[in-house]
Design a protein around this motif. Structure first.
Motif, PDB file in Angstrom:
ATOM      1  N   LYS A 148      42.801   5.880   6.770  1.00 17.84           N
ATOM      2  CA  LYS A 148      42.442   6.707   5.880  1.00 17.84           C
ATOM      3  C   LYS A 148      41.313   7.843   6.097  1.00 17.84           C
ATOM      4  O   LYS A 148      41.761   9.322   5.905  1.00 17.84           O
ATOM      5  CB  LYS A 148      41.901   5.952   4.347  1.00 17.84           C
TER       6      LYS A 148
ATOM      7  N   GLN B 105      42.224  12.649  -2.988  1.00 19.79           N
ATOM      8  CA  GLN B 105      42.537  11.620  -2.860  1.00 19.79           C
ATOM      9  C   GLN B 105      42.648  10.278  -2.384  1.00 19.79           C
ATOM     10  O   GLN B 105      41.073  10.157  -2.902  1.00 19.79           O
ATOM     11  CB  GLN B 105      42.384  11.768  -1.300  1.00 19.79           C
TER      12      GLN B 105
ATOM     13  N   GLU C  17      40.955  11.928   5.418  1.00 19.37           N
ATOM     14  CA  GLU C  17      40.515  12.413   5.152  1.00 19.37           C
ATOM     15  C   GLU C  17      39.560  13.610   6.273  1.00 19.37           C
ATOM     16  O   GLU C  17      39.298  14.950   5.604  1.00 19.37           O
ATOM     17  CB  GLU C  17      39.325  11.851   4.452  1.00 19.37           C
TER      18      GLU C  17
ATOM     19  N   ARG D  15      46.781   4.838  -9.253  1.00 20.50           N
ATOM     20  CA  ARG D  15      46.289   5.154  -7.913  1.00 20.50           C
ATOM     21  C   ARG D  15      46.071   3.591  -7.341  1.00 20.50           C
ATOM     22  O   ARG D  15      45.995   3.532  -6.180  1.00 20.50           O
ATOM     23  CB  ARG D  15      43.957   5.794  -7.961  1.00 20.50           C
TER      24      ARG D  15
END
Length: 458
Positions: free
Chosen positions: A191, A14, A195, A159
């Motif tokens: 974010k 990611q 994760e 990205r």
């Protein structure tokens, strides 16, 4: 104001935000300040590699601030200019085909140089300034010159662009600076949640193996799901590979791409140290062993991958040092590790304040710390060292936040920046209807229509 994010890759593949800056100008002086500020936040530890567009001001700043860092240009930004720069040539289709082949099919610098020379000679392009300029900077963009360094699989600033799109859901052109700080924390929280969700999925679900090879089971037990799937793709592609020659420790592997298209790869296997190197450099570039190397390992009876090919940064149990630091978006809920970390830091700070005034006390404290470090369980010390990763960084265009925010924050003065200025003409009725249709599409389906250009090596 331009928003400049520093983007990296976590163990799930990611995109993660390593930092960002709101900058007033896009010149060398401003970028130098931005990079120096970021470097100080990273304890003066520069990134291994950094990817940007061809901005000259940014390039000079990177050379000054990160002299040891490999600086790579975004390959997509270069290749999208090919059609525009070569439009005037009658044989542009042949030139473009030769150029793409030289860039994407060359496995070594010698192969690239030969293919480039042939293209320039056949089409008489030696007077083309754009192509000559690109060749002078070959070490910044040609894959076969750069893939010997770890890039976490990145060769473009895609990205960074996706991170800009991610922030579109939190901020827009009308967001003032005070609102930006709050929304920036909300974006970081989101974010972190993504994760955590990926971490939980890795420990609660198992991806079934597709072969009987012990190495597949080995990787499945330690890697995250996304990285295991990448390894699995290489393993399943073994059916397309065949060993056609072997001289000592050098193997020649032929891979079939269908329609009688084969490509040969040279693999070197040192049996004594169980080290394997393929000319495609996929392991060095992406951190995943390629199908050609796996073919040689299996041929030589290697059932379990050597530890050097199991990267700590792709492990599911990796614990990063920054996860122990309390951050504003955590709110009132601290993890046990964060509480212990804060208490120890406060205690160490008080001891350091006292011991710093006396040399004998200073040495005594250092000796005690070194002794305490040796007395810690070996497993804990090894895990702490292995899981402190310095991710490869990808920088996009343009903004920055601070952890210490004043109660009163005024908006900055708008400044001129690069790019096309906003249009002042009156919007037509057709334009309004088209814009409204796009908004309705996004509201109904949750996406915006985009045009994606893909350059393929096949």
């Amino acid at each position: 104001m331009p928003f400049a994010p520093f983007v990296g890759v976590n163990h799930h593949g990611q995109s993660i935000l390593l930092g960002c800056g709101l900058i007033s100008h896009e010149d060398t002086e401003t970028f130098t300040w931005l990079f120096e500020a970021w470097l100080s936040c990273m304890s003066n530890s520069p990134p291994i590699g950094i990817i940007t567009d061809q901005d000259k001001a940014m390039q000079k700043a990177i050379t000054n601030v990160f002299p040891t860092t490999r600086h790579r240009w975004c390959l997509w930004h270069i290749m999208k200019k090919v059609l525009e720069k070569l439009r005037a040539f009658k044989e542009r289709e042949g030139i473009i085909s030769s150029l793409l082949s030289a860039v994407y099919d060359s496995l070594s610098p010698n192969m690239f140089d030969e293919a480039w020379h042939d293209m320039m000679t056949v089409y008489n392009l030696w007077d083309n300034d754009w192509l000559n300029g690109l060749y002078e900077e070959w070490y910044r963009w040609v894959p076969c010159y750069l893939n010997d360094c770890f890039w976490a699989g990145m060769s473009t600033t895609q990205r960074s662009e996706s991170m800009n799109a991610f922030f579109d859901g939190f901020v827009n052109a009308k967001t003032n600076l005070k609102q930006f700080v709050k929304q920036y924390e909300n974006a970081l929280r989101r974010k972190v949640e993504l994760e955590w969700q990926a971490d939980a999925k890795c420990f609660s679900k198992k991806t079934p193996c597709v072969s009987r090879y012990e190495m597949e089971k080995q990787v499945e037990e330690v890697y995250t799901i996304s990285k295991f799937k990448e390894f699995q793709q290489e393993l399943t592609a073994l059916m397309y590979c065949d060993t056609i020659n072997c001289v000592g420790s050098i193997y020649e592997i032929s891979e079939s791409f269908g329609q009688d298209k084969n490509k040969n790869f040279e693999v070197v296997f040192e049996e004594a140290v169980r080290e394997v190197n393929c000319i495609c450099s996929k392991f060095q570039f992406r951190g995943i062993l390629c199908r050609h190397a796996l073919t040689v390992l299996i041929r030589n009876g290697v059932e379990v991958l050597p530890e050097m090919y199991i990267l700590a940064r792709w492990r599911r149990d990796v614990m990063r040092s920054y996860s122990k630091v309390k951050v504003s978006y955590d709110g009132q809920h601290l993890t046990i590790q964060q509480e212990m970390y804060d208490k120890m830091c406060n205690a160490f700070s008080e001891v350091a304040d006292i011991a710093a005034d006396d040399e004998s006390s200073y040495k005594s404290v250092l000796d005690w710390i070194n002794k305490a470090l040796k007395d810690l369980p070996k497993q804990i010390r090894c895990a702490s060292v292995e899981t402190t990763i310095s991710p490869t960084t990808d920088i996009g265009e343009g903004s920055c936040s601070s952890n210490n925010i004043e109660h009163v924050i005024n908006d900055p003065v708008a400044t001129h920046h690069k790019g096309r200025p906003p249009s002042l003409r009156k919007e037509s009725i057709i334009r309004k209807k088209s814009t409204q249709k796009k908004k309705n599409c996004r509201k109904k389906y949750g996406f915006r229509r985009r045009c994606i250009i893909i350059f393929s090596s096949a």
